[in-house]
Design a protein around this motif. Structure first.
Motif, short mmCIF file in Angstrom:
data_model
loop_
_atom_site.label_atom_id
_atom_site.label_comp_id
_atom_site.label_asym_id
_atom_site.label_seq_id
_atom_site.Cartn_x
_atom_site.Cartn_y
_atom_site.Cartn_z
N ASN A 23 0.83 -1.21 0.00
CA ASN A 23 0.00 0.00 0.00
C ASN A 23 0.86 1.26 0.00
OD1 ASN A 23 -2.36 -1.50 -0.02
ND2 ASN A 23 -2.55 -1.49 2.20
N ALA A 24 1.95 1.23 0.76
CA ALA A 24 2.84 2.40 0.81
C ALA A 24 3.50 2.65 -0.54
CB ALA A 24 3.91 2.20 1.89
N TYR A 25 3.99 1.60 -1.17
CA TYR A 25 4.60 1.77 -2.49
C TYR A 25 3.58 2.25 -3.51
CZ TYR A 25 9.08 -0.36 -1.25
OH TYR A 25 10.32 -0.62 -0.71
N PHE A 26 2.35 1.77 -3.40
CA PHE A 26 1.30 2.21 -4.32
C PHE A 26 1.07 3.71 -4.14
CE2 PHE A 26 -2.80 2.83 -6.21
CZ PHE A 26 -2.82 1.94 -7.27
N ALA A 27 0.99 4.15 -2.89
CA ALA A 27 0.77 5.57 -2.61
C ALA A 27 1.93 6.43 -3.11
CB ALA A 27 0.58 5.78 -1.11
N LEU A 28 3.12 5.84 -3.15
CA LEU A 28 4.29 6.55 -3.66
C LEU A 28 4.43 6.44 -5.18
CD1 LEU A 28 6.84 5.49 -0.90
CD2 LEU A 28 5.83 7.77 -1.24
N ILE A 29 3.45 5.83 -5.82
CA ILE A 29 3.39 5.65 -7.26
C ILE A 29 4.55 4.79 -7.77
CG2 ILE A 29 3.00 6.80 -9.49
CD1 ILE A 29 2.12 9.26 -7.94
N ASP A 30 4.97 3.83 -6.95
CA ASP A 30 5.96 2.84 -7.36
C ASP A 30 5.20 1.53 -7.53
OD1 ASP A 30 8.03 1.08 -7.78
OD2 ASP A 30 9.29 1.90 -6.19
N PHE A 31 4.53 1.40 -8.67
CA PHE A 31 3.63 0.28 -8.88
C PHE A 31 4.36 -1.06 -9.00
CE2 PHE A 31 1.42 4.03 -10.78
CZ PHE A 31 0.57 4.22 -9.70
N HIS A 32 5.58 -1.04 -9.52
CA HIS A 32 6.35 -2.29 -9.62
C HIS A 32 6.72 -2.80 -8.23
CE1 HIS A 32 6.48 -2.06 -13.96
NE2 HIS A 32 6.85 -0.79 -13.86
N ALA A 33 7.15 -1.91 -7.35
CA ALA A 33 7.48 -2.31 -5.98
C ALA A 33 6.22 -2.74 -5.23
CB ALA A 33 8.19 -1.18 -5.25
N SER A 34 5.12 -2.06 -5.48
CA SER A 34 3.85 -2.43 -4.85
C SER A 34 3.46 -3.85 -5.25
CB SER A 34 2.76 -1.44 -5.26
OG SER A 34 1.51 -1.85 -4.73
N ARG A 35 3.58 -4.13 -6.53
CA ARG A 35 3.23 -5.46 -7.02
C ARG A 35 4.17 -6.53 -6.44
NH1 ARG A 35 4.16 -9.34 -10.03
NH2 ARG A 35 2.45 -10.57 -10.84
N ALA A 36 5.46 -6.20 -6.32
CA ALA A 36 6.43 -7.14 -5.76
C ALA A 36 6.07 -7.47 -4.30
CB ALA A 36 7.84 -6.57 -5.84
N GLU A 37 5.64 -6.48 -3.55
CA GLU A 37 5.20 -6.74 -2.17
C GLU A 37 3.93 -7.58 -2.18
OE1 GLU A 37 6.79 -6.31 0.62
OE2 GLU A 37 8.45 -5.29 -0.35
N GLY A 38 3.07 -7.34 -3.16
CA GLY A 38 1.88 -8.16 -3.31
C GLY A 38 2.22 -9.62 -3.57
N GLU A 39 3.27 -9.85 -4.34
CA GLU A 39 3.71 -11.23 -4.59
C GLU A 39 4.15 -11.90 -3.29
OE1 GLU A 39 6.78 -10.86 -7.56
OE2 GLU A 39 5.35 -11.19 -9.18
N GLN A 40 4.85 -11.15 -2.44
CA GLN A 40 5.26 -11.69 -1.15
C GLN A 40 4.03 -12.02 -0.29
OE1 GLN A 40 8.48 -12.39 -0.13
NE2 GLN A 40 8.97 -11.93 -2.26
N LEU A 41 3.07 -11.10 -0.29
CA LEU A 41 1.83 -11.31 0.44
C LEU A 41 1.09 -12.54 -0.08
CD1 LEU A 41 -0.37 -10.47 2.45
CD2 LEU A 41 -1.19 -8.85 0.73
N LEU A 42 1.04 -12.68 -1.40
CA LEU A 42 0.36 -13.82 -2.02
C LEU A 42 0.99 -15.13 -1.57
CD1 LEU A 42 -1.69 -14.95 -4.09
CD2 LEU A 42 0.06 -14.59 -5.84
N ALA A 43 2.31 -15.20 -1.60
CA ALA A 43 3.00 -16.43 -1.19
C ALA A 43 2.71 -16.76 0.27
CB ALA A 43 4.50 -16.28 -1.42
N LEU A 44 2.72 -15.75 1.13
CA LEU A 44 2.43 -15.98 2.54
C LEU A 44 0.98 -16.40 2.76
CD1 LEU A 44 4.39 -12.95 4.00
CD2 LEU A 44 4.95 -15.37 4.35
N ALA A 45 0.05 -15.77 2.03
CA ALA A 45 -1.36 -16.13 2.16
C ALA A 45 -1.59 -17.58 1.75
CB ALA A 45 -2.22 -15.19 1.32
N ARG A 46 -0.93 -17.99 0.68
CA ARG A 46 -1.06 -19.38 0.25
C ARG A 46 -0.47 -20.32 1.29
NH1 ARG A 46 0.18 -18.34 -6.19
NH2 ARG A 46 -1.99 -17.87 -6.72
N ARG A 47 0.66 -19.95 1.85
CA ARG A 47 1.29 -20.77 2.88
C ARG A 47 0.40 -20.88 4.11
NH1 ARG A 47 6.92 -18.80 5.00
NH2 ARG A 47 6.46 -19.34 7.13
N ALA A 48 -0.31 -19.79 4.44
CA ALA A 48 -1.20 -19.79 5.60
C ALA A 48 -2.56 -20.42 5.31
CB ALA A 48 -1.40 -18.36 6.09
#
Length: 144
Positions: A23-48
Motif C-alpha cells: 500500500n505504501a509503495y502504491f501511494a508513492l506511485i511505485d507500482f512495480h514495488a507495490s506489485r512485488a510486495e503483493g507477490e510476497q503477500l500472495l505467497a504468505l497467504a497461500r502458505r497460511a
C-alpha cells in the motif's frame, strides 16, 4: 526486512507487513514495488491457507499492474482474484477485481465494457461497504 524475520514472526504479522508495504509503495506511485510486495503477500497467504488474503493480494497486484500499464497481467490477476473471492463472499476483493478490469477496458478503449465493469464494481463495492473502489468506480462512471 520482513524476509529476514523468518519463523520468528507469525504469518499474520508477516502478511500485515507486506500488505502495508504494498500500500505504501502504491501511494508513492511505485507500482512495480507495490506489485512485488503483493507477490510476497500472495505467497504468505497461500502458505497460511488464507484464501481471502490470497484474493486480496491478487486484487492489489492487478491494480498495481494496471497502473503500471501491464494490462494483460492486470486482467489475469484481477480474474484470479475474482475467481477466488466470489465463492467466499469476499465482495470487497471482487469489487477491486471488477474495478481493475474496467480500468483496463477504459485504457484500451473498450468503453462499453468499461462502463459495465465500473457499474458492477460500484454496485458490489457499495453493498460491501468498500469505499475506495466504490468511489473510484463512481468517478469513472461519471466520466464515461
Amino acid at each position: 526486512m520482513a524476509k529476514n524475520l523468518g519463523d520468528t514472526v507469525d504469518l499474520q504479522a508477516l502478511m500485515a507487513i507486506h500488505e502495508a508495504k504494498a500500500n505504501a509503495y502504491f501511494a508513492l506511485i511505485d507500482f512495480h514495488a507495490s506489485r512485488a510486495e503483493g507477490e510476497q503477500l500472495l505467497a504468505l497467504a497461500r502458505r497460511a491457507g488464507d484464501a481471502v488474503k490470497e484474493g486480496s493480494a491478487l486484487a492489489g497486484m492487478g491494480f498495481a499492474s494496471c497502473r503500471a500499464h501491464d494490462f494483460e497481467r492486470a486482467l489475469a490477476e484481477a480474474a484470479a482474484a475474482i475467481e477466488i473471492a466470489t465463492p467466499l463472499g469476499a465482495d470487497p476483493v471482487v469489487g477491486v477485481g471488477r474495478m481493475t478490469t474496467a480500468m483496463v477496458h477504459a485504457a484500451t478503449e473498450r468503453l462499453d465494457a468499461a462502463k459495465t465493469g465500473f457499474r458492477e464494481a460500484f454496485t458490489i463495492s457499495r453493498a460491501a461497504g468498500a469505499r475506495p473502489p466504490e468511489v473510484f468506480s463512481l468517478g469513472f462512471i461519471a466520466l464515461l
